[in-house]
Enzyme design. Sequence first.
Site, short mmCIF file in Angstrom:
data_model
loop_
_atom_site.label_atom_id
_atom_site.label_comp_id
_atom_site.label_asym_id
_atom_site.label_seq_id
_atom_site.Cartn_x
_atom_site.Cartn_y
_atom_site.Cartn_z
N SER A 130 0.79 -1.43 0.07
CA SER A 130 0.30 0.04 -0.01
C SER A 130 0.85 1.19 0.35
O SER A 130 1.85 1.62 -0.73
CB SER A 130 -1.49 -0.16 1.17
OG SER A 130 -2.01 0.64 1.10
N ASP B 282 -7.58 -5.42 -6.14
CA ASP B 282 -7.71 -4.44 -5.27
C ASP B 282 -8.20 -3.46 -5.93
O ASP B 282 -7.94 -2.76 -6.73
CB ASP B 282 -6.50 -4.13 -5.39
CG ASP B 282 -5.31 -2.94 -4.53
OD1 ASP B 282 -6.69 -2.34 -3.55
OD2 ASP B 282 -4.92 -3.34 -4.16
N HIS C 64 -6.72 -6.33 -1.41
CA HIS C 64 -5.72 -4.83 -0.85
C HIS C 64 -4.74 -5.78 -0.66
O HIS C 64 -4.52 -5.45 1.72
CB HIS C 64 -6.24 -3.51 -0.75
CG HIS C 64 -5.35 -2.74 -0.22
ND1 HIS C 64 -4.77 -2.47 -0.86
CD2 HIS C 64 -4.52 -2.33 0.71
CE1 HIS C 64 -3.30 -1.71 -1.31
NE2 HIS C 64 -4.17 -0.75 0.05
#
EC number: 3.4.14.11
Length: 755
Positions: A348, A468, A498
């Site tokens: 991320s 995602d 994610h």
Amino acid sequence: MKFNQFSYIPVSPETAYQELRSLGFEVSLDASAKANFESFVRKYFLFFEDTDLALKNWIADPETDLLSFFQSDRPLTAEVFGLVALQLLGFVPNVDFTDSVAFLEKMAFPIAFDGSLNNLHQLLATRTQSGNTLIDQLVAQDLIPISNDYVFFNGKSLATFDTNQLHREVVYVETPVDTDKDGLLDLVKVTILRPNVDFPVPAMMTASPYQQGTNEPSSDKLTHKMEGDLLVKPAGKISLSRPEIKAPEADLTPINPVTKAEERFAHTDTYTLNDYMLARGVASIYVSGVGTFNSEGFMTSGDYQQVLAYKAVIDWLNGRARAFTSRSRQHTITADWASGKVTTTGLSYLGTMSNALATTGVDGLEMVIAEAGISSWYDYYRENGLLVSPGGYPGEDLDTLTEFTYSRALLAGEYLRHQKDYEAYLNELSTDIDRKHGDYNQFWHDRNYVQFADRVKATVVFTHGSQDWNVKPINVYQMFRALPKSLEKHLFFHNGAHVYMNAWQSIDFRESMNALICQKLLGLDNGYTLPTVIWQNNQSEQTWEVLDNFGHDNGKHIQLGKSEASIANHYEEEIFAKYGKAYQSFKDDLFMDKANAITLDFELDQDIQINGRVHLELRVKSSTNRGLISAQVLEMGDKKYLAPIPAPKRMSLDNGRLFKEEALRELPFKQAKYRVITKGHLNLQNRKDLLSIENVTPNEWMTIGLDLQPTIYKLNKGDKLRLVLYTTDFEHTIRDNSDYEVTVDLSQSKMTLPY
């Protein structure tokens, strides 16, 4: 469980012999396959004095225990080897399987039996049911002693470093930026975990603005309301200038230099891939960066000031920047323990900084592991001239994220000294992101790393999920394709959301990273080659395949229909309010043809593997002078699909010797009615391109092109696709409840599936 073995490096019989002997396996090039196998299995029972008893409790076939087999004159066969190998790998006969041959075939057992020492060598490198390789399991049980030195097996470092006697120290690296404009270069806190050795070691660096804490309550107060009107934008062209990312030359003058850090710590949050390599002789470094707790400066959220501050840490590891033992700047300290070679890690925001750091071309950054990272911040918070919130976070924007990560304010004294200036800075940032129009501008251009992809020198490893919708796949797609053709790059494209994938049962990701890190950071000539694209097959459980690329040019065209159809933008207030409170209810209705949408179903007339961006060419008109179009493509059909969130299995994954144990995970293969393949959104005023804003004339036909999120997805002849065309997306876009319609001429519209 299925075996997908990408980390094993084929070796010669001589190398297999040497490595087995070095680990204490008393095998011989002259002995029979059966004799070597018996010696190997007896060595496995490290906690048994009487290995005869242990052998007696295992079986060689349904009628013969293993001790009796070894005492007989029967030869070692593929069937016996396979059955015993399963037991070595933690599978229990009559519980996990009854027919070992069929079970091995179903699991895609990677070893082709030939009776050689290579079979035993590869078996050690094969994952057990617990997720650890057999060699890692045995090392954790003290097969070889802790030596605080490197021991390699099959081109990978083993857990021979003492994780109970680590150096835990903190330094403050001087960056080349002054983001809070106080006249001093910002210092950033660096938290270091490193082996207690007297030789230089490489480092895994995780650049995480979350590392030292976050300010969630303040961020929540700034969350934006999604309800509002889609504004009409003035027609025109957007102009940009190329960002400058050059940093001033660092002052390396020592100040009362010392060799020992003065600040220690007991605990810090860690990433288990770092932990795994820490036990194998690679230091672990965590950096929160500017504007965070116990660092200096303001949180500049994705620009190259933030990136250069992280880069300074790599420079310090290579003697090109200063660090101090405290923020008082009284003593400098060098990284005399570091080899200077670094890989970045994390998912991320952490993976985003990996992408960004790679584009600086900094010397010493040998490898980048960018997991679900942003490559252009516009593509995280915007899309095609629209506000588009990241999946699951409607109302978030870069100003709310800035407030979330500005943890410097959690120190009351820092709040007292800097909050007034910070709030002025945040107000300016909130203006620059331009939530009114959703257009690309200089602010977003300054946070687009793709334009500097040609500067990347490090080997790059990406991981990303097809599901995602937070950091959407466009981010990895455009960075992967923009990198220099001569650069070594790799992509693990899975079917999750994610999420991290280093603890998954079905793939030896961490062992693959071990081999690559040994090659790139330790200079080990292990001959390891990782495929360019490793893709998780969406049609099967725990199945991974090698592909040549991400994004193909061939296309299958599907005509959308023969008539016109319209999408009403307006909902009754009760429904509009319901969807706004719970966007999942909107998605449920949308996919089941119960929301305002054009729903089109198609049955495929051929097998196809989508690879790239599904393209929509639409002939549309709006009943007013503005409008947006949203689209999603789904596979319909009540059957098993891979769920997007990994489910924990058991707490069995060991990252060293009973060190930082974690749960083994895997994507469940579950029954469902549909699966989202891809989606996309477009402001009709940005129908030409991102930098062009055009007027929308009411009831005048326009031809628009919309590229949906890139993906890799396999479909068979007879599978059913559903294309949903709609306006407002209650999860992602502005929620405009104006009373207008968008009409689509289906006879002049088509969908193209890339393959």
